[in-house]
Design an enzyme around this catalytic site. Structure first.
Site, mmCIF file in Angstrom:
data_model
loop_
_atom_site.group_PDB
_atom_site.id
_atom_site.type_symbol
_atom_site.label_atom_id
_atom_site.label_comp_id
_atom_site.label_asym_id
_atom_site.label_seq_id
_atom_site.Cartn_x
_atom_site.Cartn_y
_atom_site.Cartn_z
ATOM 1 N N ALA A 119 42.510 42.017 32.893
ATOM 2 C CA ALA A 119 43.575 42.721 32.818
ATOM 3 C C ALA A 119 43.581 43.888 32.076
ATOM 4 C CB ALA A 119 44.783 41.874 32.385
ATOM 5 N N VAL A 120 42.889 44.943 32.637
ATOM 6 C CA VAL A 120 42.635 46.188 31.714
ATOM 7 C C VAL A 120 43.714 47.019 32.333
ATOM 8 C CG1 VAL A 120 40.813 48.129 31.319
ATOM 9 C CG2 VAL A 120 40.178 45.408 31.611
ATOM 10 N N GLY A 121 44.015 47.951 31.206
ATOM 11 C CA GLY A 121 45.099 48.909 31.344
ATOM 12 C C GLY A 121 46.310 48.340 32.041
ATOM 13 N N TYR A 123 46.862 46.734 34.608
ATOM 14 C CA TYR A 123 46.719 45.739 35.387
ATOM 15 C C TYR A 123 47.288 44.410 34.729
ATOM 16 C CZ TYR A 123 44.346 47.468 39.531
ATOM 17 O OH TYR A 123 43.952 48.041 40.645
ATOM 18 N N ASP A 210 45.553 40.650 40.037
ATOM 19 C CA ASP A 210 46.806 41.138 40.940
ATOM 20 C C ASP A 210 46.946 40.484 42.138
ATOM 21 O OD1 ASP A 210 44.057 41.755 42.353
ATOM 22 O OD2 ASP A 210 45.157 43.321 43.356
ATOM 23 N N PRO A 231 39.964 38.258 53.857
ATOM 24 C CA PRO A 231 40.954 38.111 54.995
ATOM 25 C C PRO A 231 40.857 39.175 55.828
ATOM 26 C CG PRO A 231 41.933 38.738 52.662
ATOM 27 C CD PRO A 231 40.504 38.490 52.461
ATOM 28 N N TYR A 233 38.430 40.848 57.282
ATOM 29 C CA TYR A 233 37.450 41.128 57.978
ATOM 30 C C TYR A 233 36.736 39.772 58.948
ATOM 31 C CZ TYR A 233 37.152 45.548 55.538
ATOM 32 O OH TYR A 233 37.587 46.492 55.191
ATOM 33 N N GLU A 300 31.513 44.138 44.460
ATOM 34 C CA GLU A 300 31.726 43.491 45.875
ATOM 35 C C GLU A 300 30.570 43.763 46.841
ATOM 36 O OE1 GLU A 300 35.696 42.626 48.046
ATOM 37 O OE2 GLU A 300 35.045 44.313 48.985
#
Ligand code: UDP
Ligand code: MN
Length: 351
Positions: A119-121, A123, A210, A231, A233, A300
């Site tokens: 949870a950076v910035g 987020y 998120d 979800p 693809y 990813e």
């Protein structure tokens, strides 16, 4: 009429058989299925310690003592989805597992589930809901350690956690590029696991912040190396997957190759397996960066290349990372974890 001689013979034989049975149970671990039929007038035999193989590794699953559960079938079950990969790893969908049986198997193993969340910035705003819903749905009844990585430790919300569940906060530097924040997770996960490795029977899940839990995410998801199918693809041809397509990148996957498109927002497994994954993805990402190349979807893309070469031993259906904006497809009987709708321009440090 039974004569005394034959009655004695029967009694002596029964005694010998009894002694033999006892010796056998004591000297071997369980090698044949336990007798399940227990007529009303017989109390079920207590399990002898020799019945249970004390090995507590990933593959050895010990049945909960006398738990009553629905009879499994090999001819009836879900027919609308594929529940095993071509390399024989289960694909987890609602309706193919028994949660009570699985919890009964995994709880006595005394494992800890580690979860990492960044949870950076901006987020940090997602963290409260993530943590609150994890309390309700993520490995309820298990020992859970959630590691929050943030540059804003003072803004970490106070969330009441059940006993056996803990929150650890780790300070990380902020960054001007979201791509770097996202990709650096591999390095920090690698370092965290190096500290945790002495407990190498434990599991770890690395999750996007998120997102929120809406349904059970539990012991059915445990495995050596665990990946979640994306979800967006999972119904597509692999030629449409957003894999890295430049051969100069270490995340490259050639046309005609690859299995599924997996999420960077959720993956996990045994500590040593995820360590290997994080270390490899970090190394390849950094080696690419030295040559001024950044894979299409950063870590990813590297994860997808890793999981193509090192096949996951368990694949989770998109129930395990849906997207709130996406209408549910009919095969999705439950959404367990889902990405919230967000305004990228408002929360990311760069476009
Ligand atoms: N992240 C963060 N701060 C940022 C950008 C990303 O903490 O400024 C972390 C956060 O955990 C987030 C994850 O990196 O969930 C992946 O980024 P994002 O969720 O924006 O990617 P998406 O799911 O939209 O592809
Ligand atoms: Mn996300």
């Amino acid at each position: 009429m039974i004569n005394v001689k034959s009655l004695t013979a029967v009694l002596v034989s029964a005694l010998i058989l009894g002694v033999l049975y006892l010796c056998n149970s004591l000297s071997y671990s369980r090698t044949s299925p336990q007798q399940n039929i227990t007529p009303n007038n017989i109390t079920p035999k207590n399990r002898l310690s020799a019945d249970v193989n004390a090995m507590s590794n990933e593959v050895h699953l010990v049945a909960p003592d006398h738990l009553q559960y629905e009879q499994p079938s090999i001819v009836q079950g879900r027919t609308d989805v594929v529940t095993v990969t071509p390399w024989m790893a289960p694909i987890v969908w609602e309706g193919i597992f028994n949660p009570v049986l699985l919890d009964g198997i995994y709880k006595p193993k005394n494992i800890t589930i580690i979860a990492t969340v960044f949870a950076v910035g901006n987020y940090i705003r997602f963290l409260k809901k993530f943590l609150e819903t994890a309390e309700q749905h993520f490995f309820v009844g298990f020992k859970v350690h959630i590691y929050v990585f943030t540059d804003r430790p003072n803004e970490v919300p106070q969330v009441t956690m059940a006993s056996g569940r803990q929150l650890m906060v780790r300070l990380v530097p902020s960054s001007k590029r979201w791509q770097e924040i996202s990709a650096r997770r591999m390095e920090l996960i690698q370092i965290l696991i190096e500290e945790q490795l002495p407990n190498n029977r434990n599991y770890i899940f690395c999750l996007d912040v998120d997102s929120e839990f809406h349904g059970r995410w539990g012991s059915e998801s445990l495995g050596g190396l665990v990946a979640v199918t994306h979800p967006g693809y999972y119904r597509d041809a692999r030629s449409n997957f957003p894999y890295e397509r430049r051969p100069s990148s270490r995340a490259y996957i050639a046309p005609g190759e690859g299995d599924f498109y997996y999420c960077g927002g959720a993956f996990g497994g045994l500590l040593q397996e995820v360590h290997q994954l994080a270390k490899t993805c970090r190394h390849n990402f950094e080696a690419d960066a030295k040559e001024d190349i950044e894979a299409a979807w950063q870590e990813e893309s590297h994860l997808n290349r890793y999981m193509w070469i090192n096949k996951p031993s368990k694949v989770l259906s998109p129930e395990y990372l849906w997207q709130d904006f996406k209408p549910r497809n009919p095969e999705i009987h439950i959404v367990r974890f889902s990405g919230v709708v967000k305004n990228y321009a408002e929360i990311r440090p760069n476009p």
